[in-house]
Design a protein around this motif. Sequence first.
Motif, short mmCIF file in Angstrom:
data_model
loop_
_atom_site.label_atom_id
_atom_site.label_comp_id
_atom_site.label_asym_id
_atom_site.label_seq_id
_atom_site.Cartn_x
_atom_site.Cartn_y
_atom_site.Cartn_z
N ASP A 416 0.94 -1.20 0.19
CA ASP A 416 0.01 -0.14 -0.06
C ASP A 416 0.79 1.36 0.03
O ASP A 416 0.44 2.36 -0.36
CB ASP A 416 -0.89 -0.15 1.31
CG ASP A 416 -2.01 -0.86 1.02
OD1 ASP A 416 -2.47 -1.06 -0.08
OD2 ASP A 416 -2.84 -1.14 2.02
N ASN A 420 -1.26 2.74 -2.44
CA ASN A 420 -2.08 3.68 -2.02
C ASN A 420 -1.25 4.51 -0.83
O ASN A 420 -1.56 4.26 0.41
CB ASN A 420 -3.32 2.83 -1.15
CG ASN A 420 -4.07 2.07 -2.16
OD1 ASN A 420 -4.95 2.82 -2.94
ND2 ASN A 420 -3.91 0.78 -1.91
N LYS A 424 -0.31 10.33 -0.51
CA LYS A 424 -1.00 10.89 -1.66
C LYS A 424 0.12 10.85 -2.82
O LYS A 424 -0.29 11.43 -3.78
CB LYS A 424 -1.86 12.17 -1.47
CG LYS A 424 -2.60 12.00 -0.48
CD LYS A 424 -3.61 11.05 -0.46
CE LYS A 424 -4.43 10.95 0.74
NZ LYS A 424 -5.62 9.90 0.93
#
Length: 546
Positions: A416, A420, A424
Amino acid sequence: MKSKMKKAAFSMMCLSVAGGLVAGCAGGTDDASSAPQESAGATAPAASGNVYPLKLDKKLTYWAELNANVSSTKPTFSQVPFFQEWQKRTGVQLEFIQPPSNQRTEALNMLLASGDLPDMIEYSWSTFPGGGEKAIADGYILKLNDAIEKYAPNFKKYLQEHPDVDKQIKTDDGSYYVFPFLRGEGTSMTYQGPIIRKDWLDELGLPVPSTMDEWYTTLKAFKEKKGAAAPLTFLGTPTTLFGLEGGAFIGAFGVIKNFYQSNGAVKYGPLEPGYKEFLATFRKWYEEGLIDKNIATIDTKTMDSNMTSERSGASVWNSGSGISKWQPILKQKNEKAQLAGAPYPVLNKGDKPMFGQKDFAYVNTGAVAISAKSKNVEAAVRLLDYGYGEEGHMLFNFGVEGTTYTLENNYPKLTDFVMNNPDKLAPAQAIAQYARSSYNGPFVTDKRYGEQITSMQEQKDAQIAWEQTDTEKYILPPISMSPAESAEYSAIMNDVNTLVDEMTLKIILGAVSLDSYDSYVTKLKSLKIDRAIELKKAALDRYNKR
């Protein structure tokens, strides 16, 4: 993971160098007959065991421009975790010399002129005037054949197993001159093309444009109905129309702003009638405000800003550093925002584009040469060879296990942190901190990275659209010239490139009449462009016989 890597490590050599390079593994035998001149006191390493980490008594110098995917978060090489990890694992400490962004060519010229060269230079060496053979002949970089034979077992093994790649990365006389960036098996060679705001098209009732006429209608609507100040934006640095070098828009007229081949002949795009047609079209588009008025100075930061601020609705850029970077930012501002890849434009509906971006396995950026003056050849070669071995392959492609990837059934799954990112960051930016898979360098890409990084459906669809071209028929392979040819060719093309860039910009910007194109062609002829074409053709013929 580390224990597995050690057990599976390639059969490599351990070495010991009195007062310098010391073996990073136990055991060894001495053989003075194999000692290299470059590393005084070196002895032959054992035939088994892992050579890394080396132990050196000094730093090696490494010249390179920091890629934009990295510099957006880490402004210097020393701050980037990947380069810290590379040094740690290999035992080779580096002192980085970092030229200003987008000024690498000018900076390299100054570096070479100074005569004070670092151990390693990362650059697009196939674009060096005269290519690798000329750079060797001029005494700038080292012919690597002997060094690869002695110190680069990983790279040597790869070339033996991939003769097609071996053909691409050496000169006509068989000289190796760089540790290259290579597209691995199963990796898509196409990753760039036109990108457009699909939600705007839907809102305006327009199809994804495929012809130049449809693009004109679309860009006009973006300006008049969506308020886009620069409907179409693309890179204008480091060279004029840089963002269109893959063939977008120019290719619709059957040419590119470079050399290409057609029916066995070599042609130069700016000499052909199609280039004048392209200039006429872009002159009209520019005059009507459909192209960014800062066409000559747009860099990646400006282009990013244009697309994410909705100042622009279309561009030509990459899947990773374009779509996957811009889409999340746009979504934060507008949930309906949607990017899509558009096919390379043609003139007539249904035609297949002649040109489009498609790499050979050997990509000319991110290649690392070793200075002919380096006194640390062995250490430099072993540092660079690391990226072509099993452990280096994983680091360069996926980063650090537990941070950027985990192994699931022996498949390196990106975490992640990459997919993700908590800060950001786009996946291409996040992975760039710990690996080089989102930008080029001395290693071979792994298709498993591409399978995940293009996880967005928009990226997958774009790649399919961009691949539908005939570019393989027309683009030139990585050909090379002799030093004498190179000197002649460079002298011609220095003037030709200057004139073509001047002509291109002046006509598009409306500074001179379109009718002046014919006089420019006459000037190109006087600069001996026909002789440059002859040299390219001779080089192509030799390449085909390698």
